[in-house]
Enzyme design. Structure first.
Site, PDB file in Angstrom:
ATOM      1  CB  SER A   2      -0.854   0.018   1.261  1.00  0.00           C
ATOM      2  OG  SER A   2      -1.533   1.250   1.382  1.00  0.00           O
ATOM      3  CE1 TYR A  21      -3.997  -2.070   5.525  1.00  0.00           C
ATOM      4  CE2 TYR A  21      -3.409   0.217   5.114  1.00  0.00           C
ATOM      5  CZ  TYR A  21      -3.773  -1.029   4.644  1.00  0.00           C
ATOM      6  OH  TYR A  21      -3.895  -1.248   3.283  1.00  0.00           O
TER       7      TYR A  21
HETATM    8  N1  LIG Z   1      -8.822  -0.053  -0.662  1.00  0.00           N
HETATM    9  C1  LIG Z   1      -7.756   0.674  -0.517  1.00  0.00           C
HETATM   10  O1  LIG Z   1      -7.813   1.927  -0.456  1.00  0.00           O
HETATM   11  C2  LIG Z   1      -6.402   0.014  -0.446  1.00  0.00           C
HETATM   12  C3  LIG Z   1      -5.266   0.829  -0.591  1.00  0.00           C
HETATM   13  C4  LIG Z   1      -4.013   0.246  -0.516  1.00  0.00           C
HETATM   14  C5  LIG Z   1      -3.881  -1.116  -0.311  1.00  0.00           C
HETATM   15  N2  LIG Z   1      -5.003  -1.883  -0.168  1.00  0.00           N
HETATM   16  C6  LIG Z   1      -4.794  -3.328   0.051  1.00  0.00           C
HETATM   17  O2  LIG Z   1      -5.394  -4.032  -1.002  1.00  0.00           O
HETATM   18  C7  LIG Z   1      -5.744  -5.346  -0.559  1.00  0.00           C
HETATM   19  C8  LIG Z   1      -7.175  -5.640  -0.974  1.00  0.00           C
HETATM   20  O3  LIG Z   1      -8.033  -4.748  -0.298  1.00  0.00           O
HETATM   21  P1  LIG Z   1      -9.402  -4.189  -0.898  1.00  0.00           P
HETATM   22  O4  LIG Z   1      -9.271  -2.733  -0.992  1.00  0.00           O
HETATM   23  O5  LIG Z   1      -9.807  -4.957  -2.088  1.00  0.00           O
HETATM   24  O6  LIG Z   1     -10.346  -4.490   0.364  1.00  0.00           O
HETATM   25  P2  LIG Z   1     -11.618  -5.445   0.558  1.00  0.00           P
HETATM   26  O7  LIG Z   1     -12.662  -5.142  -0.449  1.00  0.00           O
HETATM   27  O8  LIG Z   1     -11.978  -5.313   2.008  1.00  0.00           O
HETATM   28  O9  LIG Z   1     -11.027  -6.907   0.282  1.00  0.00           O
HETATM   29  C9  LIG Z   1     -10.202  -7.543   1.202  1.00  0.00           C
HETATM   30  C10 LIG Z   1     -10.163  -9.026   0.898  1.00  0.00           C
HETATM   31  O10 LIG Z   1      -9.289  -9.663   1.852  1.00  0.00           O
HETATM   32  C11 LIG Z   1      -9.922 -10.837   2.290  1.00  0.00           C
HETATM   33  N3  LIG Z   1      -9.470 -11.256   3.616  1.00  0.00           N
HETATM   34  C12 LIG Z   1      -9.484 -10.548   4.771  1.00  0.00           C
HETATM   35  N4  LIG Z   1      -9.045 -11.312   5.776  1.00  0.00           N
HETATM   36  C13 LIG Z   1      -8.762 -12.532   5.242  1.00  0.00           C
HETATM   37  C14 LIG Z   1      -8.265 -13.763   5.771  1.00  0.00           C
HETATM   38  N5  LIG Z   1      -7.985 -13.929   7.070  1.00  0.00           N
HETATM   39  N6  LIG Z   1      -8.081 -14.831   4.918  1.00  0.00           N
HETATM   40  C15 LIG Z   1      -8.371 -14.700   3.617  1.00  0.00           C
HETATM   41  N7  LIG Z   1      -8.842 -13.559   3.053  1.00  0.00           N
HETATM   42  C16 LIG Z   1      -9.028 -12.501   3.874  1.00  0.00           C
HETATM   43  C17 LIG Z   1     -11.415 -10.537   2.265  1.00  0.00           C
HETATM   44  O11 LIG Z   1     -12.137 -11.741   2.083  1.00  0.00           O
HETATM   45  P3  LIG Z   1     -12.967 -12.536   3.202  1.00  0.00           P
HETATM   46  O12 LIG Z   1     -13.374 -11.544   4.253  1.00  0.00           O
HETATM   47  O13 LIG Z   1     -14.121 -13.107   2.432  1.00  0.00           O
HETATM   48  O14 LIG Z   1     -12.011 -13.576   3.671  1.00  0.00           O
HETATM   49  C18 LIG Z   1     -11.522  -9.677   1.001  1.00  0.00           C
HETATM   50  O15 LIG Z   1     -11.722 -10.508  -0.121  1.00  0.00           O
HETATM   51  C19 LIG Z   1      -5.502  -5.345   0.942  1.00  0.00           C
HETATM   52  O16 LIG Z   1      -4.264  -5.965   1.214  1.00  0.00           O
HETATM   53  C20 LIG Z   1      -5.464  -3.877   1.301  1.00  0.00           C
HETATM   54  O17 LIG Z   1      -4.700  -3.625   2.458  1.00  0.00           O
HETATM   55  C21 LIG Z   1      -6.247  -1.347  -0.241  1.00  0.00           C
END
Ligand SMILES: NC(=O)c1ccc[n+]([C@@H]2O[C@H](COP(=O)([O-])OP(=O)(O)OC[C@H]3O[C@@H](n4cnc5c(N)ncnc54)[C@H](OP(=O)(O)O)[C@@H]3O)[C@@H](O)[C@H]2O)c1
Length: 272
Positions: A133, A146
């Protein structure tokens, strides 16, 4: 086209789901994994192999890799995308909750790397794509666990990249900015719950209001990150790091160039 066998974690929403859709459209064999398999029926209809996976469980993660190897005989790409935001003031977040943050974002990611590496070394090829990130480049109030988890992901990815290059394995880091997904809602819910009734509640409310505004009006769609991940997974000479999404360049640059006191002052004013 050279079709690849790809595992994507965190595929039940946001970036992981968009990446699954894009890579399926491009004709790859996609294993989409998460805990909430009921949220991946649409991916199943598109042709994804659905795996129930909790990245914090050794048993669950090794069963996932075993299934892919049994069915396909090899694995070309691991996209370590699962993650969430355990927001809250450091004074308020319990050690258990802090450990959960690292269990998913750091140790879960490392566990899957360890499980695919022997196979990729045997193949003398493979790609590991770690979703870090922009938060791995700067600090903000209430984001201690985080941000430190994403600083750790950046460090791990860099070290791993150097260790496994001689085996023909490429390690690529993705650094999204603010992306529309479930992430912000979950992070701000954690922040509000842990701050309720404490000296941090006023700042937490300001922060969650600003995050909600950002999610609604500024955030970039997850498809933009999916495109970068697809390039990292398939192009001949992938970059070491891909960045995309609102704020990712501006905030990383500001944190590198501004005197630290100035940078701190902005966030202290905004969120405390
Ligand atoms: N959105 C942003 O602004 C942003 C910015 C920078 C980086 N990121 C990173 O991008 C990645 C994806 O995030 P996103 O934005 O797509 O968020 P999201 O929509 O909340 O998706 C997160 C995913 O992680 C899965 N997850 C959480 N805990 C888990 C576990 N214990 N085992 C397996 N899967 C798990 C969730 O699935 P289940 O709950 O169904 O398991 C969900 O599919 C993350 O690493 C996040 O930190 C996001």
């Amino acid at each position: 086209m050279d079709s690849k066998v790809i595992l994507i974690t965190g595929a039940s929403s946001g970036i992981g789901k968009s990446t699954s859709v894009l890579l399926l459209k491009k004709g790859h064999t996609v294993y989409s994994a998460a805990r909430r398999t009921e949220k991946m029926e649409d991916l199943k209809r598109e042709g994804a192999h659905i795996i129930k996976l909790d990245v914090t469980s050794e048993e669950s993660a090794s069963a996932a890799i075993r299934q892919i190897l049994d069915e396909q005989g090899h694995i070309d790409v691991l996209v370590n995308n699962a993650g969430f935001g355990q927001y809250g003031a450091i004074e308020n977040v319990s050690t258990d909750d802090a450990q959960k943050q690292f269990d998913v974002n750091v140790f879960g990611l490392a566990r899957l790397c360890r499980l695919v590496l022997p196979e990729m070394r045997k193949q003398k090829s493979g790609r590991i794509i770690n979703v870090g990130s922009m938060a791995g480049h700067f600090c903000e109030p209430h984001g201690g666990w985080y941000h430190s988890s994403k600083h750790a992901v950046a460090g791990l990815s860099g070290c791993l990249r150097q260790e496994v290059r001689k085996f023909g394995i490429k390690v690529i880091q993705i650094e999204p900015g603010e992306i529309r997904s479930e992430w912000s809602g979950i992070a701000m819910q954690n922040l509000c719950e842990s701050s309720a009734g404490t000296v941090y509640s006023k700042g937490a409310e300001k922060q969650s209001r600003l995050y909600a505004f950002g999610e609604k009006h500024l955030a970039t769609g997850p498809e933009a990150v999916a495109k970068k991940i697809a390039a990292a997974a398939t192009c001949r000479r992938p970059r070491l790091v891909y960045r995309t999404g609102f704020g990712c360049v501006g905030l990383s640059l500001a944190s590198a160039l501004l005197p630290r006191r100035w940078f701190d002052a902005i966030f202290i004013r905004l969120f405390t």
